[in-house]
Design a protein around this motif. Sequence first.
Motif, PDB file in Angstrom:
ATOM      1  N   TYR A  59       0.838  -1.213   0.000  1.00  0.00           N
ATOM      2  CA  TYR A  59       0.000   0.000   0.000  1.00  0.00           C
ATOM      3  C   TYR A  59       0.866   1.253   0.000  1.00  0.00           C
ATOM      4  N   PHE A  60       1.858   1.302   0.875  1.00  0.00           N
ATOM      5  CA  PHE A  60       2.699   2.491   0.934  1.00  0.00           C
ATOM      6  C   PHE A  60       3.596   2.611  -0.301  1.00  0.00           C
ATOM      7  N   ALA A  61       3.945   1.488  -0.910  1.00  0.00           N
ATOM      8  CA  ALA A  61       4.705   1.548  -2.158  1.00  0.00           C
ATOM      9  C   ALA A  61       3.872   2.210  -3.256  1.00  0.00           C
ATOM     10  N   VAL A  62       2.608   1.825  -3.354  1.00  0.00           N
ATOM     11  CA  VAL A  62       1.716   2.432  -4.349  1.00  0.00           C
ATOM     12  C   VAL A  62       1.506   3.910  -4.049  1.00  0.00           C
ATOM     13  N   ALA A  63       1.351   4.246  -2.757  1.00  0.00           N
ATOM     14  CA  ALA A  63       1.161   5.649  -2.381  1.00  0.00           C
ATOM     15  C   ALA A  63       2.379   6.491  -2.758  1.00  0.00           C
ATOM     16  N   LEU A  64       3.579   5.973  -2.474  1.00  0.00           N
ATOM     17  CA  LEU A  64       4.803   6.690  -2.848  1.00  0.00           C
ATOM     18  C   LEU A  64       4.918   6.841  -4.355  1.00  0.00           C
ATOM     19  N   ALA A  93      -4.352  -0.080  -6.284  1.00  0.00           N
ATOM     20  CA  ALA A  93      -4.469   1.038  -5.337  1.00  0.00           C
ATOM     21  C   ALA A  93      -5.713   0.963  -4.449  1.00  0.00           C
ATOM     22  N   ILE A  94      -6.873   0.841  -5.045  1.00  0.00           N
ATOM     23  CA  ILE A  94      -8.115   0.859  -4.258  1.00  0.00           C
ATOM     24  C   ILE A  94      -8.235  -0.378  -3.360  1.00  0.00           C
ATOM     25  N   LEU A 137      -8.104  -2.750   2.090  1.00  0.00           N
ATOM     26  CA  LEU A 137      -7.571  -3.820   2.940  1.00  0.00           C
ATOM     27  C   LEU A 137      -6.765  -3.292   4.123  1.00  0.00           C
ATOM     28  N   THR A 138      -6.037  -2.210   3.896  1.00  0.00           N
ATOM     29  CA  THR A 138      -5.178  -1.673   4.963  1.00  0.00           C
ATOM     30  C   THR A 138      -5.824  -0.522   5.724  1.00  0.00           C
ATOM     31  N   LYS A 139      -7.055  -0.190   5.350  1.00  0.00           N
ATOM     32  CA  LYS A 139      -7.745   0.958   5.957  1.00  0.00           C
ATOM     33  C   LYS A 139      -6.878   2.208   5.885  1.00  0.00           C
ATOM     34  N   MET A 140      -6.372   2.458   4.668  1.00  0.00           N
ATOM     35  CA  MET A 140      -5.498   3.594   4.379  1.00  0.00           C
ATOM     36  C   MET A 140      -4.242   3.572   5.239  1.00  0.00           C
ATOM     37  N   GLY A 141      -3.674   2.388   5.382  1.00  0.00           N
ATOM     38  CA  GLY A 141      -2.415   2.258   6.078  1.00  0.00           C
ATOM     39  C   GLY A 141      -2.487   2.193   7.579  1.00  0.00           C
ATOM     40  N   THR A 142      -3.685   2.082   8.120  1.00  0.00           N
ATOM     41  CA  THR A 142      -3.825   2.065   9.588  1.00  0.00           C
ATOM     42  C   THR A 142      -4.019   0.646  10.125  1.00  0.00           C
TER      43      THR A 142
END
Length: 410
Positions: free
Chosen positions: A185-190, A398-399, A404-409
Amino acid sequence: MKRLFAIALGILTAIGGFVDIGDLVTNAQVGARFGLSLGWVVVVGVVGICVFAEMSGRIAAVSGRATFDLVRERLGPRVGLLNLAGSLAVTLLTFIAEIGGVALALELVTSVHYLLWVPLVAVLVWLVLWRAKFSLMENVLGLLGLSLIVFGVALWQLHPDWGHLSSQMAAADKPLGESWTLYAYFAVALFGAAMTPYEVFFFSSGGVEERWTTKDISTMRANVFIGFPLGGLLSLFIAAAAATVYQPLGISVETLGEVGLPVAVGLGKIGLAIAIVGFVAATFGAACETGLSAGYSVAQYVGWQWGKYVKPRVAGAFHLSLVLFTVLAAGVLMTMVHPILVTEFSVVFSAVALPLTYFPILVVANDPDYLGEHTNGRVANALGTVYLVLVGVAAIAAIPLMVLTKMGTA
């Protein structure tokens, strides 16, 4: 000297595009949680944005027309409208986040709640979009944004374990206790933060406004290959500083103030003051870029007269769109939605919109009717194809990863 100042557009695009509120927050969050184990994503993002920014700049220099101006003509109105809808949604979301980012930076200076700054920031952004020359935006905002180099100085003063940071980046492996889903998730966000669509729209449209020709291709490439790697280096400094201060303590980054705290630890109040200047310049520059990019994309698709240098009585619809977009951004922020939350959504949805942005650029850059002998070579096409696959994977993932990660939380 003239050539040196011409490169300022690349610096502004890098500072305002590669180190905007999305990168400031995302890189610090990732550094605090994952160290430099996701630093490879920044490198991949730098190469990708260089590939497509060079294409869009070459299109502008050879054809005298901005990228989105050609999308509707080359791909047709329906596909062009799909591209417009996707890119405009992400650009406006980013525009909201950037205005909120400027307000948050001013809150750090004054201790006045950021919501009270939002209307003033919106008015100032609109005034710059309406009246200021590109030279002011490039030379003032771009160069002030370079004060973010203070993160690199602070990192040196923090005396990190350079071997550990290097091994983290080389290994590209998740830390113990973190899941691969969160890592992805954070890889996609970056990746989304590094390749934000508005960057290429602003870059190519700015080139048209500054009347680039084939003689300016070398300067354009200097803009790309100096500006964006510089932005990537600043992003790595921010992540490494957060990793040095926060990761050993297991502390997460939630606010813009926490992004700047490692500078205060390393250099004290003066260093923090310089960092805040960089925050204001970077987010204000990005707000100007995203505001203009939104106006550019709509005007170019519809066929309106457009341009900062075109008087409002001639390009009335374009200038009115800038007013409306600015009012919309300020209005959304005044509902008390937090800019950091908007930022987190913007970087993820940026990844979703990437194929809609970069596929048309690759198509036009290979069309001899527009570029003649300046169409893509084998290397540019190979890299462009590889990156289209990457952005496609990021868009699909991305979605689901956000859920799945609840926006990284989670």
